[in-house]
Motif scaffolding. Structure first.
Motif, PDB file in Angstrom:
ATOM      1  N   MET A  44       0.830  -1.207   0.000  1.00  0.00           N
ATOM      2  CA  MET A  44       0.000   0.000   0.000  1.00  0.00           C
ATOM      3  C   MET A  44       0.866   1.260   0.000  1.00  0.00           C
ATOM      4  O   MET A  44       0.618   2.198  -0.781  1.00  0.00           O
ATOM      5  CB  MET A  44      -0.912  -0.013   1.227  1.00  0.00           C
ATOM      6  N   LEU A  45       1.877   1.288   0.844  1.00  0.00           N
ATOM      7  CA  LEU A  45       2.735   2.475   0.932  1.00  0.00           C
ATOM      8  C   LEU A  45       3.559   2.673  -0.333  1.00  0.00           C
ATOM      9  O   LEU A  45       3.701   3.804  -0.816  1.00  0.00           O
ATOM     10  CB  LEU A  45       3.657   2.357   2.144  1.00  0.00           C
ATOM     11  N   ASN A  46       4.087   1.601  -0.869  1.00  0.00           N
ATOM     12  CA  ASN A  46       4.913   1.710  -2.074  1.00  0.00           C
ATOM     13  C   ASN A  46       4.101   2.098  -3.299  1.00  0.00           C
ATOM     14  O   ASN A  46       4.563   2.888  -4.132  1.00  0.00           O
ATOM     15  CB  ASN A  46       5.648   0.388  -2.341  1.00  0.00           C
ATOM     16  N   GLU A  47       2.908   1.556  -3.427  1.00  0.00           N
ATOM     17  CA  GLU A  47       2.092   1.824  -4.615  1.00  0.00           C
ATOM     18  C   GLU A  47       1.419   3.193  -4.578  1.00  0.00           C
ATOM     19  O   GLU A  47       0.911   3.660  -5.605  1.00  0.00           O
ATOM     20  CB  GLU A  47       1.040   0.724  -4.779  1.00  0.00           C
ATOM     21  N   HIS A  48       1.412   3.846  -3.427  1.00  0.00           N
ATOM     22  CA  HIS A  48       0.720   5.138  -3.318  1.00  0.00           C
ATOM     23  C   HIS A  48       1.596   6.200  -2.648  1.00  0.00           C
ATOM     24  O   HIS A  48       1.078   7.118  -2.007  1.00  0.00           O
ATOM     25  CB  HIS A  48      -0.593   4.961  -2.544  1.00  0.00           C
ATOM     26  N   LYS A  49       2.902   6.081  -2.821  1.00  0.00           N
ATOM     27  CA  LYS A  49       3.822   7.027  -2.196  1.00  0.00           C
ATOM     28  C   LYS A  49       3.484   8.471  -2.531  1.00  0.00           C
ATOM     29  O   LYS A  49       3.380   9.330  -1.650  1.00  0.00           O
ATOM     30  CB  LYS A  49       5.262   6.731  -2.627  1.00  0.00           C
ATOM     31  N   ASP A  50       3.317   8.746  -3.815  1.00  0.00           N
ATOM     32  CA  ASP A  50       3.082  10.123  -4.240  1.00  0.00           C
ATOM     33  C   ASP A  50       1.783  10.679  -3.665  1.00  0.00           C
ATOM     34  O   ASP A  50       1.701  11.855  -3.315  1.00  0.00           O
ATOM     35  CB  ASP A  50       3.066  10.213  -5.769  1.00  0.00           C
TER      36      ASP A  50
ATOM     37  N   GLU B 289      10.098  15.690   5.089  1.00  0.00           N
ATOM     38  CA  GLU B 289       9.175  15.190   6.112  1.00  0.00           C
ATOM     39  C   GLU B 289       8.076  14.329   5.492  1.00  0.00           C
ATOM     40  O   GLU B 289       7.609  13.360   6.110  1.00  0.00           O
ATOM     41  CB  GLU B 289       8.609  16.363   6.901  1.00  0.00           C
ATOM     42  N   GLN B 290       7.677  14.657   4.281  1.00  0.00           N
ATOM     43  CA  GLN B 290       6.712  13.815   3.571  1.00  0.00           C
ATOM     44  C   GLN B 290       7.312  12.430   3.315  1.00  0.00           C
ATOM     45  O   GLN B 290       6.660  11.404   3.525  1.00  0.00           O
ATOM     46  CB  GLN B 290       6.321  14.475   2.247  1.00  0.00           C
ATOM     47  N   VAL B 291       8.555  12.428   2.868  1.00  0.00           N
ATOM     48  CA  VAL B 291       9.241  11.165   2.579  1.00  0.00           C
ATOM     49  C   VAL B 291       9.387  10.342   3.854  1.00  0.00           C
ATOM     50  O   VAL B 291       9.195   9.119   3.855  1.00  0.00           O
ATOM     51  CB  VAL B 291      10.618  11.437   1.943  1.00  0.00           C
ATOM     52  N   LEU B 292       9.702  11.005   4.946  1.00  0.00           N
ATOM     53  CA  LEU B 292       9.888  10.310   6.216  1.00  0.00           C
ATOM     54  C   LEU B 292       8.593   9.653   6.685  1.00  0.00           C
ATOM     55  O   LEU B 292       8.614   8.548   7.237  1.00  0.00           O
ATOM     56  CB  LEU B 292      10.388  11.289   7.276  1.00  0.00           C
ATOM     57  N   GLU B 293       7.470  10.319   6.467  1.00  0.00           N
ATOM     58  CA  GLU B 293       6.181   9.755   6.878  1.00  0.00           C
ATOM     59  C   GLU B 293       5.934   8.393   6.235  1.00  0.00           C
ATOM     60  O   GLU B 293       5.362   7.497   6.857  1.00  0.00           O
ATOM     61  CB  GLU B 293       5.035  10.706   6.511  1.00  0.00           C
ATOM     62  N   VAL B 294       6.355   8.230   5.008  1.00  0.00           N
ATOM     63  CA  VAL B 294       6.177   6.957   4.307  1.00  0.00           C
ATOM     64  C   VAL B 294       7.368   6.043   4.551  1.00  0.00           C
ATOM     65  O   VAL B 294       7.210   4.836   4.770  1.00  0.00           O
ATOM     66  CB  VAL B 294       6.012   7.203   2.788  1.00  0.00           C
TER      67      VAL B 294
ATOM     68  N   LYS C  33      -8.419  10.882   4.865  1.00  0.00           N
ATOM     69  CA  LYS C  33      -9.289  10.525   3.733  1.00  0.00           C
ATOM     70  C   LYS C  33      -8.634   9.449   2.868  1.00  0.00           C
ATOM     71  O   LYS C  33      -9.286   8.495   2.429  1.00  0.00           O
ATOM     72  CB  LYS C  33      -9.568  11.782   2.897  1.00  0.00           C
ATOM     73  N   LEU C  34      -7.326   9.594   2.654  1.00  0.00           N
ATOM     74  CA  LEU C  34      -6.603   8.613   1.842  1.00  0.00           C
ATOM     75  C   LEU C  34      -6.531   7.262   2.559  1.00  0.00           C
ATOM     76  O   LEU C  34      -6.678   6.201   1.935  1.00  0.00           O
ATOM     77  CB  LEU C  34      -5.202   9.140   1.540  1.00  0.00           C
ATOM     78  N   MET C  35      -6.314   7.287   3.867  1.00  0.00           N
ATOM     79  CA  MET C  35      -6.286   6.046   4.637  1.00  0.00           C
ATOM     80  C   MET C  35      -7.644   5.353   4.594  1.00  0.00           C
ATOM     81  O   MET C  35      -7.727   4.124   4.448  1.00  0.00           O
ATOM     82  CB  MET C  35      -5.900   6.345   6.090  1.00  0.00           C
TER      83      MET C  35
ATOM     84  N   PRO D 131      -9.229  -0.287   3.205  1.00  0.00           N
ATOM     85  CA  PRO D 131     -10.162  -1.347   2.785  1.00  0.00           C
ATOM     86  C   PRO D 131      -9.763  -2.023   1.476  1.00  0.00           C
ATOM     87  O   PRO D 131     -10.181  -3.154   1.215  1.00  0.00           O
ATOM     88  CB  PRO D 131     -11.495  -0.603   2.627  1.00  0.00           C
ATOM     89  N   GLU D 132      -8.964  -1.341   0.649  1.00  0.00           N
ATOM     90  CA  GLU D 132      -8.528  -1.932  -0.610  1.00  0.00           C
ATOM     91  C   GLU D 132      -7.425  -2.965  -0.401  1.00  0.00           C
ATOM     92  O   GLU D 132      -7.286  -3.899  -1.200  1.00  0.00           O
ATOM     93  CB  GLU D 132      -8.028  -0.843  -1.566  1.00  0.00           C
ATOM     94  N   TYR D 133      -6.647  -2.801   0.666  1.00  0.00           N
ATOM     95  CA  TYR D 133      -5.484  -3.666   0.875  1.00  0.00           C
ATOM     96  C   TYR D 133      -5.672  -4.674   2.015  1.00  0.00           C
ATOM     97  O   TYR D 133      -4.938  -5.659   2.089  1.00  0.00           O
ATOM     98  CB  TYR D 133      -4.245  -2.812   1.143  1.00  0.00           C
ATOM     99  N   PHE D 134      -6.632  -4.417   2.897  1.00  0.00           N
ATOM    100  CA  PHE D 134      -6.787  -5.290   4.055  1.00  0.00           C
ATOM    101  C   PHE D 134      -8.226  -5.793   4.178  1.00  0.00           C
ATOM    102  O   PHE D 134      -9.170  -5.070   3.842  1.00  0.00           O
ATOM    103  CB  PHE D 134      -6.433  -4.544   5.347  1.00  0.00           C
ATOM    104  N   ASP D 135      -8.366  -7.005   4.686  1.00  0.00           N
ATOM    105  CA  ASP D 135      -9.666  -7.507   5.096  1.00  0.00           C
ATOM    106  C   ASP D 135     -10.020  -6.791   6.401  1.00  0.00           C
ATOM    107  O   ASP D 135      -9.209  -6.766   7.328  1.00  0.00           O
ATOM    108  CB  ASP D 135      -9.577  -9.021   5.324  1.00  0.00           C
ATOM    109  N   PRO D 136     -11.214  -6.209   6.511  1.00  0.00           N
ATOM    110  CA  PRO D 136     -11.554  -5.436   7.713  1.00  0.00           C
ATOM    111  C   PRO D 136     -11.542  -6.254   9.005  1.00  0.00           C
ATOM    112  O   PRO D 136     -11.446  -5.678  10.089  1.00  0.00           O
ATOM    113  CB  PRO D 136     -12.953  -4.903   7.406  1.00  0.00           C
ATOM    114  N   GLN D 137     -11.630  -7.586   8.895  1.00  0.00           N
ATOM    115  CA  GLN D 137     -11.549  -8.384  10.116  1.00  0.00           C
ATOM    116  C   GLN D 137     -10.100  -8.480  10.618  1.00  0.00           C
ATOM    117  O   GLN D 137      -9.857  -8.888  11.751  1.00  0.00           O
ATOM    118  CB  GLN D 137     -12.119  -9.780   9.896  1.00  0.00           C
ATOM    119  N   SER D 138      -9.149  -8.066   9.761  1.00  0.00           N
ATOM    120  CA  SER D 138      -7.739  -8.023  10.154  1.00  0.00           C
ATOM    121  C   SER D 138      -7.298  -6.609  10.510  1.00  0.00           C
ATOM    122  O   SER D 138      -6.752  -6.355  11.584  1.00  0.00           O
ATOM    123  CB  SER D 138      -6.849  -8.562   9.030  1.00  0.00           C
TER     124      SER D 138
END
Length: 459
Positions: free
Chosen positions: A36-42, A58-63, A149-151, A156-163
């Motif tokens: 998720m982080l690698n595919e949506h870095k920008d 600081e943006q780069v550090l956040e990811v 908003k992005l999170m 939900p696109e990358y994780f099953d909500p039960q996890s």
């Protein structure tokens, strides 16, 4: 949209299947987060930039920081999950017993993130919780609207909500969440809200990690490299717009080097941010105009030796140095959480330390000195979460060192193995041979049996 109760119950039921306890599940969740982080870095860079982190580094550090933590955790996880053998008393060893400590996940974990690290301070705790085998509900900060908003879109696109699930909302949503009987709660934020979290957790005897804040001192003695100390302290106090829990809250400088320190601090500000920090792309904004006005109210214009200007509409406040500051000044009443560096002068280190100890225990503390005895005295006399010698802030990015507060600055710690162990229960198990009976333990007791037992336990 599912309610908090429904999300919680679904994760609770899933945890009961024991799937999350497997190595495979834990690695899968870490892989998903990394992807998720690698595919949506920008997109993440843009989101945190719109929220307030206009400095690209600081943006780069956040990811980047969560990605480093994922890689480190993944490389160590299998060894962490192995039971560890415990030393036993001689009589148990001689009778074939063995002791082991197993670590088991607590269960459904609520992670409440702050605005100042909208990715780091939400995902790093999640990495610890996931590596420990816990399903996670992430509570994103309402202040960082774009990042949250992005999170809400990507989780939900990358994780099953039960996890792994994510929710947002304000105080009402927080209140609703805290009514649920979570198995663990991880909160990063202010001390006042931390007390609210702890009271709510107590209702269900829920264990917690509280990462809070404090008024962090940076002591500079007469042996210090003054240009080096000034640059590191000024950077530590102004990076992220000063909105970082381990930032130096004030410089406490020996009187013999105070004037030189002020001069070097002003020089460091100019080198890092130029004549016009407002237009400098390496200097971040404040989270809101309300915060700008709050911090501006702390500035005594008669003591401004650099900066002091602000623009609430632009969420900007200049990196500011105040000198000479007194303990009675308004700026010293509590954690600043903004780009102001008050400078206080001391004559005697023992007296300075006594004054610091009258304040609540800080999350971080720093000393700049070349004298080993002074450094030893500093480390032995002050209680604080963690810190550095001749450096600032950097200690909070090392995955092999625990990060956490003490007293008013928090409880519990995480990062790497420390996070894994904090988010698991240590279950001690004694393995006894099936065909070996220690008859001395059972009645009827004789004096010989009691004496023998006394030898075993050394009484």
């Amino acid at each position: 949209m599912k309610t908090h109760q429904e999300i919680f119950e679904k994760q609770k039921a899933y945890f009961q299947t024991d799937i999350t306890k497997s190595y495979e599940w834990r690695i899968d969740q870490l892989d998903r987060m990394e992807k998720m982080l690698n595919e949506h870095k920008d997109e993440f860079y843009a989101a945190v930039g719109k929220d307030f982190k206009t400095a690209f580094a600081e943006q780069v550090l956040e990811v980047g920081a969560p990605l480093v933590m994922i890689e480190f955790t993944r490389s160590q996880l299998k060894s962490w999950m192995e039971p560890t053998e415990a030393p036993l008393p001689k009589f148990l060893v001689e009778t074939g017993h063995k002791g082991f400590v197993y670590r088991e996940p607590y269960g459904v974990t609520l992670i409440i993130g702050p605005y100042n690290g909208p990715l780091i301070l939400l995902l790093d705790p999640a990495i610890a919780a996931i590596s420990a085998g816990n399903p996670v509900i992430l509570k994103a900060s309402p202040a960082t609207t774009e990042t949250s908003k992005l999170m809400l879109k990507l989780i939900p696109e990358y994780f099953d909500p039960q996890s792994v699930a994510v929710v947002d909302g304000d105080i009402e949503a927080m209140t609703d969440l805290l009514k649920l009987p979570f198995d663990f709660i991880f909160f990063t934020g202010s001390t006042n809200v931390g007390k609210v979290i702890l009271r709510a957790a107590a209702e269900n005897l829920t264990p917690v990690i509280l990462e809070l804040g404090g008024q962090n001192p940076a002591i500079v003695d007469q042996t210090a490299n003054i240009p080096d100390a000034a640059k590191k302290i000024v950077w530590g106090a102004t990076a992220w717009g000063g909105q970082w829990c381990v930032s130096p809250g004030y410089a406490y400088v020996h009187e013999s080097v105070a004037e030189e320190f002020v001069s070097e601090a002003r020089k460091a500000l100019l080198e890092m941010y130029g004549e016009d920090p407002k237009s400098n792309p390496d200097y971040s904004r404040m989270i809101s105009s309300k915060e700008v006005n709050r911090i501006a109210s702390l500035i005594d214009n008669d003591k401004v030796v650099a900066g002091g200007t602000y623009d609430a509409n632009e969420r900007y406040i200049a990196p500011t140095i105040l000198y000479p500051t007194q303990w009675t000044d308004k700026v010293m009443e509590g954690e600043i959480f903004g780009p102001i560096l008050p400078i206080i002068v001391y004559k005697d280190l023992d007296e300075a330390i006594k004054l610091i100890r009258k304040k609540p225990k800080p999350l971080a503390a720093y000393i700049f000195s070349k004298d080993d005895a002074t450094i030893k005295h500093f480390l032995g006399s002050l209680s604080f979460g963690g810190g550095a010698i001749n450096q600032t802030n950097v200690q909070s990015y090392i995955e092999t060192m625990p990060f956490g507060g003490v007293g008013n600055s928090g409880m519990g710690s995480y990062y790497g193995r420390y996070g894994y162990e904090s988010l698991t229960h240590a279950k001690s198990i004694l393995h006894a041979p099936a065909d070996q009976t220690i008859e001395h333990l059972f009645p009827p007791f004789t004096m010989e049996k009691v004496q023998e037992i006394g030898k075993w336990f050394d009484f």
